[in-house]
Design a protein around this motif. Structure first.
Motif, PDB file in Angstrom:
ATOM      1  N   ALA A   1       1.206  -1.360   0.307  1.00  0.00           N
ATOM      2  CA  ALA A   1      -0.337   0.055  -0.093  1.00  0.00           C
ATOM      3  C   ALA A   1       1.585   1.503   0.317  1.00  0.00           C
ATOM      4  CB  ALA A   1      -0.434   0.101   1.633  1.00  0.00           C
ATOM      5  N   GLY A   2       2.308   0.907  -0.064  1.00  0.00           N
ATOM      6  CA  GLY A   2       2.835   2.264  -0.107  1.00  0.00           C
ATOM      7  C   GLY A   2       4.002   2.968   0.842  1.00  0.00           C
ATOM      8  N   ILE A   3       3.365   2.329   2.176  1.00  0.00           N
ATOM      9  CA  ILE A   3       4.439   2.590   3.750  1.00  0.00           C
ATOM     10  C   ILE A   3       5.496   1.844   3.810  1.00  0.00           C
ATOM     11  CG2 ILE A   3       3.348   2.154   6.024  1.00  0.00           C
ATOM     12  CD1 ILE A   3       0.538   2.497   4.598  1.00  0.00           C
ATOM     13  N   ASP A   4       5.960   2.519   4.133  1.00  0.00           N
ATOM     14  CA  ASP A   4       7.469   1.812   5.047  1.00  0.00           C
ATOM     15  C   ASP A   4       7.090   1.171   5.931  1.00  0.00           C
ATOM     16  OD1 ASP A   4       8.584   2.940   2.545  1.00  0.00           O
ATOM     17  OD2 ASP A   4       9.384   4.912   3.312  1.00  0.00           O
ATOM     18  N   VAL A   5       8.232   0.572   6.760  1.00  0.00           N
ATOM     19  CA  VAL A   5       7.562  -0.531   7.858  1.00  0.00           C
ATOM     20  C   VAL A   5       9.516  -0.958   8.867  1.00  0.00           C
ATOM     21  CG1 VAL A   5       7.386  -2.538   8.034  1.00  0.00           C
ATOM     22  CG2 VAL A   5       6.172  -1.852   6.295  1.00  0.00           C
ATOM     23  N   VAL A   6       9.037  -1.310   9.943  1.00  0.00           N
ATOM     24  CA  VAL A   6       9.568  -0.932  10.627  1.00  0.00           C
ATOM     25  C   VAL A   6       9.526  -2.265  11.073  1.00  0.00           C
ATOM     26  CG1 VAL A   6      11.155  -0.126  12.441  1.00  0.00           C
ATOM     27  CG2 VAL A   6      10.570   1.734  11.490  1.00  0.00           C
ATOM     28  N   ALA A   7       9.794  -3.508  11.119  1.00  0.00           N
ATOM     29  CA  ALA A   7       9.852  -3.855  11.794  1.00  0.00           C
ATOM     30  C   ALA A   7      10.140  -4.812  12.354  1.00  0.00           C
ATOM     31  CB  ALA A   7      10.318  -6.094  10.131  1.00  0.00           C
ATOM     32  N   VAL A   8       9.717  -4.960  13.516  1.00  0.00           N
ATOM     33  CA  VAL A   8      10.277  -5.560  15.617  1.00  0.00           C
ATOM     34  C   VAL A   8       9.707  -6.410  15.855  1.00  0.00           C
ATOM     35  CG1 VAL A   8      10.505  -4.089  17.781  1.00  0.00           C
ATOM     36  CG2 VAL A   8      10.177  -3.169  15.839  1.00  0.00           C
ATOM     37  N   ASP A   9      10.867  -7.403  16.238  1.00  0.00           N
ATOM     38  CA  ASP A   9      11.298  -8.910  15.926  1.00  0.00           C
ATOM     39  C   ASP A   9      12.158  -9.157  17.361  1.00  0.00           C
ATOM     40  OD1 ASP A   9       9.562 -11.504  14.997  1.00  0.00           O
ATOM     41  OD2 ASP A   9      10.702 -11.865  16.137  1.00  0.00           O
ATOM     42  N   LEU A  10      11.786 -10.325  18.317  1.00  0.00           N
ATOM     43  CA  LEU A  10      13.030 -10.196  18.769  1.00  0.00           C
ATOM     44  C   LEU A  10      13.772 -11.404  17.750  1.00  0.00           C
ATOM     45  CD1 LEU A  10      11.098 -12.618  21.388  1.00  0.00           C
ATOM     46  CD2 LEU A  10      12.345 -11.006  22.088  1.00  0.00           C
ATOM     47  N   ALA A  11      13.254 -12.215  16.504  1.00  0.00           N
ATOM     48  CA  ALA A  11      14.811 -12.655  15.710  1.00  0.00           C
ATOM     49  C   ALA A  11      14.754 -11.308  14.464  1.00  0.00           C
ATOM     50  CB  ALA A  11      13.920 -13.339  15.481  1.00  0.00           C
ATOM     51  N   GLU A  12      15.738 -11.048  13.455  1.00  0.00           N
ATOM     52  CA  GLU A  12      16.301 -10.606  12.244  1.00  0.00           C
ATOM     53  C   GLU A  12      14.989 -10.401  12.115  1.00  0.00           C
ATOM     54  OE1 GLU A  12      19.753  -9.855  11.103  1.00  0.00           O
ATOM     55  OE2 GLU A  12      18.710  -7.634  10.498  1.00  0.00           O
ATOM     56  N   ALA A  13      14.639  -9.767  10.827  1.00  0.00           N
ATOM     57  CA  ALA A  13      13.375  -9.770  10.508  1.00  0.00           C
ATOM     58  C   ALA A  13      13.496  -9.537   8.932  1.00  0.00           C
ATOM     59  CB  ALA A  13      11.999  -9.284  10.537  1.00  0.00           C
ATOM     60  N   LYS A  14      14.495 -10.432   8.413  1.00  0.00           N
ATOM     61  CA  LYS A  14      14.650 -10.013   7.440  1.00  0.00           C
ATOM     62  C   LYS A  14      14.433 -10.298   5.881  1.00  0.00           C
ATOM     63  CE  LYS A  14      20.321 -11.389   8.701  1.00  0.00           C
ATOM     64  NZ  LYS A  14      21.013 -12.745   8.241  1.00  0.00           N
ATOM     65  N   GLU A  15      13.333 -11.601   6.119  1.00  0.00           N
ATOM     66  CA  GLU A  15      12.483 -12.646   5.302  1.00  0.00           C
ATOM     67  C   GLU A  15      11.303 -11.263   4.706  1.00  0.00           C
ATOM     68  OE1 GLU A  15      11.473 -16.406   5.286  1.00  0.00           O
ATOM     69  OE2 GLU A  15      14.006 -16.644   5.735  1.00  0.00           O
ATOM     70  N   THR A  16      11.831 -10.571   6.076  1.00  0.00           N
ATOM     71  CA  THR A  16      10.305  -9.462   5.528  1.00  0.00           C
ATOM     72  C   THR A  16      10.637  -8.322   5.504  1.00  0.00           C
ATOM     73  OG1 THR A  16       9.447 -10.886   7.850  1.00  0.00           O
ATOM     74  CG2 THR A  16       8.080  -8.278   6.817  1.00  0.00           C
ATOM     75  N   VAL A  17      11.709  -7.886   5.720  1.00  0.00           N
ATOM     76  CA  VAL A  17      12.151  -7.194   5.023  1.00  0.00           C
ATOM     77  C   VAL A  17      12.802  -6.948   3.835  1.00  0.00           C
ATOM     78  CG1 VAL A  17      14.708  -4.963   5.274  1.00  0.00           C
ATOM     79  CG2 VAL A  17      13.563  -5.714   7.634  1.00  0.00           C
ATOM     80  N   ALA A  18      13.184  -8.007   3.674  1.00  0.00           N
ATOM     81  CA  ALA A  18      13.353  -7.947   2.258  1.00  0.00           C
ATOM     82  C   ALA A  18      11.758  -7.864   1.383  1.00  0.00           C
ATOM     83  CB  ALA A  18      14.067  -9.551   1.469  1.00  0.00           C
ATOM     84  N   GLU A  19      10.235  -8.804   1.445  1.00  0.00           N
ATOM     85  CA  GLU A  19       9.504  -8.895   1.440  1.00  0.00           C
ATOM     86  C   GLU A  19       8.913  -7.233   1.202  1.00  0.00           C
ATOM     87  OE1 GLU A  19       6.616 -11.804   1.268  1.00  0.00           O
ATOM     88  OE2 GLU A  19       8.316 -12.637   2.827  1.00  0.00           O
ATOM     89  N   VAL A  20       9.226  -6.787   2.221  1.00  0.00           N
ATOM     90  CA  VAL A  20       8.866  -4.901   2.176  1.00  0.00           C
ATOM     91  C   VAL A  20       8.876  -4.490   0.460  1.00  0.00           C
ATOM     92  CG1 VAL A  20       8.840  -2.474   3.066  1.00  0.00           C
ATOM     93  CG2 VAL A  20       8.264  -5.125   4.357  1.00  0.00           C
ATOM     94  N   GLU A  21      10.681  -5.063   0.925  1.00  0.00           N
ATOM     95  CA  GLU A  21      11.133  -4.076  -0.663  1.00  0.00           C
ATOM     96  C   GLU A  21      11.083  -4.213  -1.950  1.00  0.00           C
ATOM     97  OE1 GLU A  21      15.656  -2.671   0.926  1.00  0.00           O
ATOM     98  OE2 GLU A  21      14.320  -1.771   2.522  1.00  0.00           O
ATOM     99  N   ARG A  22      10.705  -5.422  -1.544  1.00  0.00           N
ATOM    100  CA  ARG A  22      10.839  -6.207  -3.188  1.00  0.00           C
ATOM    101  C   ARG A  22       8.681  -5.573  -3.327  1.00  0.00           C
ATOM    102  NH1 ARG A  22      12.409 -11.318  -2.128  1.00  0.00           N
ATOM    103  NH2 ARG A  22      10.941 -11.997  -0.447  1.00  0.00           N
ATOM    104  N   ALA A  23       8.359  -5.240  -2.604  1.00  0.00           N
ATOM    105  CA  ALA A  23       6.581  -4.930  -2.819  1.00  0.00           C
ATOM    106  C   ALA A  23       7.183  -2.854  -3.270  1.00  0.00           C
ATOM    107  CB  ALA A  23       6.223  -4.821  -1.446  1.00  0.00           C
ATOM    108  N   GLY A  24       8.474  -2.665  -3.256  1.00  0.00           N
ATOM    109  CA  GLY A  24       8.882  -0.958  -3.033  1.00  0.00           C
ATOM    110  C   GLY A  24       8.509  -0.088  -2.005  1.00  0.00           C
TER     111      GLY A  24
END
Ligand SMILES: NC(=O)c1ccc[n+]([C@@H]2O[C@H](COP(=O)([O-])OP(=O)(O)OC[C@H]3O[C@@H](n4cnc5c(N)ncnc54)[C@H](O)[C@@H]3O)[C@@H](O)[C@H]2O)c1
Length: 246
Positions: free
Chosen positions: A28-51
Motif C-alpha cells: 500500500a506504499g507504506i514504509d515498515v519498521v519490523a520489530v521482533d526478537l529475531a532479525e526480520a530479514k525475510e520480511t524486510v526483503a519482501e517489503v523492499e520487493r514491494a517497493g
C-alpha cells in the motif's frame, strides 16, 4: 526533516501475521519498521520487493528499554510514525494447574505490557503528525471454550479494554485505536501451539468453513490503517471467518 511517505511499525514481524501485515502495508506504499526478537530479514526483503523501505529492529517488545530504542530509531531514520500494529504475542497452551506466576506474568508482559510500551514509543511522533492509526491484535479465543488458555485470554481481554480507553485519550490528535481478533490460524505460531486438527475442527463452527491463514487479517488491518477508517475508533473487529459475532 520527515519524509512524505507514511511509516508503520509492526511488532512480531519476522513471521506469521506480523510478516503478512508488513508486506500488505508495503504494497500500500507504506514504509515498515519490523520489530521482533529475531532479525526480520525475510520480511524486510519482501517489503523492499514491494517497493517500500524496510528496517528491522531486533528488540523484546516487553522490555521497557525497547521503548527508547524504537523512539530513537523512528526519529533518527524516519522523522515520523503514522501507524503502529501491536501484533507480537505468545500463546502457550498450558492447563491452569501448571500455570505459575512467572508464566502468567510473561504472557501479560509480551501480550499486553508491550502494547503500552510500543504506544509510548510512537505517540510523540504521531502527535506531531496530527494523524495516527494504532491497531492492537487481540484474539477471538476470549469468546470460545478452549482449555489451557486462561493466562492468554486474560491478556487478550486486556487488549480489548486498552483499545477504547486509549482511543478516548488520543482522538484529539487525529489518532484512532482499534483491535483485530483473528481466529486459530495456520501461522508458524498457530501450528506450534494449536493442534492442526483443532484448527480444522474449529473452522466447521465458522460461517466460512476453512481454517484461517496468515493472510486472513491483512485486509482488516489495512482498512484500519487507512484514511478510510477515520470514523472508526475504540472498536474490536473479529476477523475470524464469522465465528464470534455481536
Ligand atoms: N495464529 C493464531 O492462531 C492466532 C489466533 C488469534 C490471535 N493471534 C495473535 O496474533 C499475533 C501473531 O500471532 P502469530 O500466529 O503470527 O504468531 P507467530 O508465533 O507465528 O509469530 C509471532 C512473532 O512475534 C515475535 N515475538 C514473540 N515475542 C516477542 C517479543 N517479546 N518481542 C518481540 N517479538 C516477539 C516472534 O519472534 C514471532 O516472530 C499474536 O498476538 C497472537 O496472539 C494468533
Amino acid at each position: 526533516m520527515p519524509g512524505t511517505r507514511k511509516v508503520a511499525v509492526v511488532t512480531g514481524a519476522a513471521q506469521g501475521f506480523g510478516r503478512t501485515i508488513s508486506v500488505g502495508l508495503a504494497q500500500a506504499g507504506i514504509d515498515v519498521v519490523a520489530v521482533d526478537l529475531a532479525e526480520a530479514k525475510e520480511t524486510v526483503a519482501e517489503v523492499e520487493r514491494a517497493g517500500a523501505h524496510g528496517a528491522s529492529l531486533v528488540a523484546d517488545v516487553s522490555d521497557p528499554a525497547s521503548t527508547n530504542v524504537l523512539a530513537r530509531l523512528l526519529s533518527d531514520e524516519f522523522g515520523r510514525c503514522d501507524i503502529l500494529v501491536n501484533n507480537a504475542g505468545i500463546y502457550p497452551n498450558v492447563p491452569f494447574d501448571e500455570v505459575d506466576f512467572e508464566l502468567w506474568r510473561r504472557v501479560h508482559s509480551i501480550n499486553l505490557d508491550s502494547q503500552f510500551l510500543m504506544v509510548k514509543a510512537v505517540l510523540p511522533l504521531m502527535k506531531q503528525g496530527h494523524w495516527g492509526r494504532i491497531i492492537n491484535i487481540t484474539s477471538n479465543s476470549i469468546g470460545m471454550v478452549i482449555p489451557g488458555l486462561a493466562h492468554y485470554m486474560a491478556s487478550k481481554a486486556g487488549v480489548i479494554g486498552f483499545t477504547p480507553g486509549l482511543a478516548n485519550d488520543v482522538a484529539e490528535y487525529g489518532i484512532t485505536v482499534n483491535a483485530v481478533g483473528p481466529t486459530a490460524s495456520k501461522t508458524p505460531g498457530g501450528l506450534t501451539n494449536i493442534e492442526q486438527e483443532h484448527i480444522e475442527a474449529l473452522a466447521q463452527s465458522q460461517a466460512i468453513k476453512r481454517a484461517g491463514t496468515a493472510d486472513d487479517i491483512v485486509g482488516t488491518v489495512l482498512f484500519l490503517a487507512s484514511e478510510s477508517s477515520a470514523w472508526v475508533t475504540g472498536q474490536t473487529i473479529m476477523a475470524d471467518g464469522g465465528l464470534i459475532r455481536l
